[in-house]
Scaffold this motif. Structure first.
Motif, short mmCIF file in Angstrom:
data_model
loop_
_atom_site.label_atom_id
_atom_site.label_comp_id
_atom_site.label_asym_id
_atom_site.label_seq_id
_atom_site.Cartn_x
_atom_site.Cartn_y
_atom_site.Cartn_z
N LYS A 295 0.83 -1.21 0.00
CA LYS A 295 0.00 0.00 0.00
C LYS A 295 0.87 1.25 0.00
O LYS A 295 0.59 2.22 -0.72
N ASN A 296 1.93 1.25 0.81
CA ASN A 296 2.82 2.41 0.86
C ASN A 296 3.55 2.60 -0.47
O ASN A 296 3.76 3.74 -0.91
N VAL A 297 3.95 1.50 -1.09
CA VAL A 297 4.59 1.59 -2.40
C VAL A 297 3.65 2.25 -3.40
O VAL A 297 4.03 3.16 -4.15
N ALA A 298 2.39 1.83 -3.41
CA ALA A 298 1.40 2.41 -4.33
C ALA A 298 1.16 3.89 -4.05
O ALA A 298 1.03 4.70 -4.97
N LEU A 299 1.11 4.26 -2.77
CA LEU A 299 0.88 5.66 -2.40
C LEU A 299 2.03 6.55 -2.88
O LEU A 299 1.81 7.65 -3.41
N ILE A 300 3.26 6.08 -2.72
CA ILE A 300 4.43 6.85 -3.15
C ILE A 300 4.42 7.04 -4.66
O ILE A 300 4.63 8.15 -5.17
N ILE A 301 4.15 5.97 -5.38
CA ILE A 301 4.13 6.05 -6.85
C ILE A 301 3.00 6.95 -7.33
O ILE A 301 3.16 7.79 -8.22
N GLU A 302 1.84 6.82 -6.71
CA GLU A 302 0.67 7.59 -7.12
C GLU A 302 0.91 9.09 -7.00
O GLU A 302 0.55 9.86 -7.91
N GLU A 303 1.51 9.52 -5.91
CA GLU A 303 1.72 10.95 -5.71
C GLU A 303 2.66 11.53 -6.77
O GLU A 303 2.42 12.62 -7.29
N ARG A 304 3.74 10.82 -7.08
CA ARG A 304 4.66 11.34 -8.09
C ARG A 304 4.01 11.30 -9.48
O ARG A 304 4.20 12.23 -10.29
N LEU A 305 3.24 10.25 -9.77
CA LEU A 305 2.57 10.19 -11.07
C LEU A 305 1.54 11.31 -11.23
O LEU A 305 1.35 11.84 -12.33
N LYS A 306 0.86 11.67 -10.14
CA LYS A 306 -0.08 12.79 -10.21
C LYS A 306 0.64 14.08 -10.60
O LYS A 306 0.13 14.89 -11.38
N GLU A 307 1.84 14.26 -10.05
CA GLU A 307 2.62 15.45 -10.40
C GLU A 307 3.00 15.43 -11.88
O GLU A 307 2.86 16.45 -12.58
N ILE A 308 3.46 14.28 -12.36
CA ILE A 308 3.84 14.18 -13.77
C ILE A 308 2.63 14.42 -14.67
O ILE A 308 2.70 15.16 -15.65
N ALA A 309 1.48 13.82 -14.32
CA ALA A 309 0.27 13.99 -15.11
C ALA A 309 -0.18 15.44 -15.12
O ALA A 309 -0.63 15.96 -16.15
#
Length: 446
Positions: A295-309
């Motif tokens: 879950k923590n791995v997904a949260l970390i990836i999601e936040e950075r991907l939101k920035e890129i998007a």
């Protein structure tokens, strides 16, 4: 005809050879060979070669493997460039045609002459013009002319995207090729995301309007097409490496481990990831595996991907073509393999349609199956560039270098991917109401 693409990326060199055949479907090619070789850390930074010897050795190894696997004698390649040293500017230019009669029609030679003048016009002393990409032309008082050849007029002009690269960075790329093989020549040095577009976009999408987003290791590139024309090119220095760095810090592991964690268990959205799944990571030799919550791995990836998007969507709005992109967004590059990345990008980009761009128009063979992934898109596109024009209205968007076709014969060897990685001991599903742990085998990856 056979063509070879060589993608010199920040983490790897990928090479692909393709062949057009009359007995295949129209606009379809056969993959006759491929290879991929890792590049040492920091040998290429932000798309610019920093260690010519190391990059040259990686190129030599990639081409040697390609030659052995496909029985090709390789003398010429199409090569990628890109990264933070690239500049893109919008310019207008015009000329009076050398004509003795007003009724004379614009010729292809007139168009090529207009474009060649822009190659000679350097924006800055340390930069070299690599591409001149036409938008709309103007013939006398008729603006927004898509195809000027055959129009009657005296003055010919147009709007152009001029792509320039730092002269030293371009020379280091060329030197790396010479280090690999003194006899090796290149037909085209092509901006990497433009090459990727040749592999993953259809003609219909380019006509309808599409934004290609190539999420590389150090840089995210955006190329916008509308009306079959490249209208906008941009990039920003946040990409896959930043996701890996976030995982390194957030999980307290080394960078190599964070990269493997991202590739094997990464997800774009945390909402569907269970709270009780734990990943055991071998993070340091001689130490017991570290426990990391998926879950923590997904949260970390999601936040950075939101920035890129969000940065991608801001560039689309800045381009002025946001209302004209019927096809929406096509994602490519290794990061595009993250599950549900299309959903995340669509949410951030105001519900624009989003798909992941997998190379298509390949004859169905085991070799084609292996390279039908976003990580091979640029190499395949570079090979495609040897078979088709990027803009049908001009001879080439690159400076013209004399060359002929270059490779011979082929075999049918099939290369299979390697096995698993010992970094991950396994998955455990945690049950707070039980004293025991159950192993979960559903980790997956990509």
């Amino acid at each position: 005809m056979i063509s070879v693409g060589l993608d010199v990326g920040s983490t790897k060199v990928a090479a692909v050879a393709i062949e057009s055949q009359e007995n295949l479907y129209q606009d379809t090619v056969e993959v006759i060979g491929f290879s991929e070789v890792s590049v040492p850390n920091d040998a290429i930074v932000n798309g610019a070669v920093k260690n010519v010897k190391q990059v040259g050795m990686a190129i030599r190894s990639a081409l040697s493997q390609l030659a052995m696997r496909s029985d090709l004698e390789i003398g010429h390649v199409n090569v990628s460039f890109g990264g933070g040293h690239v500049q893109v500017s919008s310019l207008s230019s015009s000329m009076v045609r050398p004509t003795s009669a007003i009724s004379n029609e614009v010729t292809q030679e007139d168009v090529e002459h207009l474009i060649k003048d822009l190659y000679r016009a350097q924006n800055e002393p340390n930069f070299e013009v690599m591409h001149v990409i036409p938008g709309e032309f103007v013939v006398d008082n008729s603006p927004t002319v898509k195809e000027p050849v055959g129009r009657v007029g005296v003055r010919l002009g147009g709007d152009f995207l001029v792509v320039s690269g730092n002269r030293q960075a371009i020379e280091l790329t060329k030197n790396s090729l010479k280090t690999a093989d003194q006899s090796l020549e290149f037909d085209q040095l092509l901006l990497a995301p433009i090459a990727a577009g040749l592999a993953v976009l259809s003609e219909d999408e380019m006509e309808a309007g599409i934004a290609l987003v190539d999420i590389g290791d150090h840089v995210t590139d955006i190329v916008i097409y509308q009306g079959g024309i490249i209208r906008y090119i941009s990039s920003f220095p946040i990409a896959g490496r930043h996701i890996t760095a976030d995982l390194k810090t957030g999980c307290g592991i080394q960078l190599d481990g964070a990269e493997l964690l991202k590739k094997k268990y990464g997800e774009s959205l945390s909402e569907n990831t269970a709270l009780n799944i734990e990943i055991l990571v071998n993070y340091l030799k001689g130490r017991p595996p570290k426990q990391v919550l998926k879950k923590n791995v997904a949260l970390i990836i999601e936040e950075r991907l939101k920035e890129i998007a969000a940065l991608v969507y801001a560039e689309i709005l800045e381009s002025g073509f946001s209302d004209d992109l019927i096809g929406g967004i096509v994602l490519t590059g290794g990061t595009a393999n993250l599950p549900e990345i299309e959903t995340l990008f669509s949410r951030v980009a105001n519900d624009m349609p989003v798909r992941v761009g997998i190379p298509e128009r390949l004859a169905h063979t085991p070799k084609a199956d292996f390279v039908s992934s976003t990580s091979y898109a640029t190499a395949l596109g570079l090979a495609w560039a040897g078979l088709k024009k990027i803009d049908m209205r001009i001879e080439s968007i690159c400076p013209l270098f004399p060359s002929n076709s270059h490779v011979i014969s082929k075999t049918d060897e099939v290369i299979k991917p390697s096995g698993g990685n010992p970094l991950f001991e396994g998955l455990k599903k945690l049950n707070p109401f039980s004293s025991g742990d159950k192993e979960d085998k559903t980790g997956g990856g990509y």
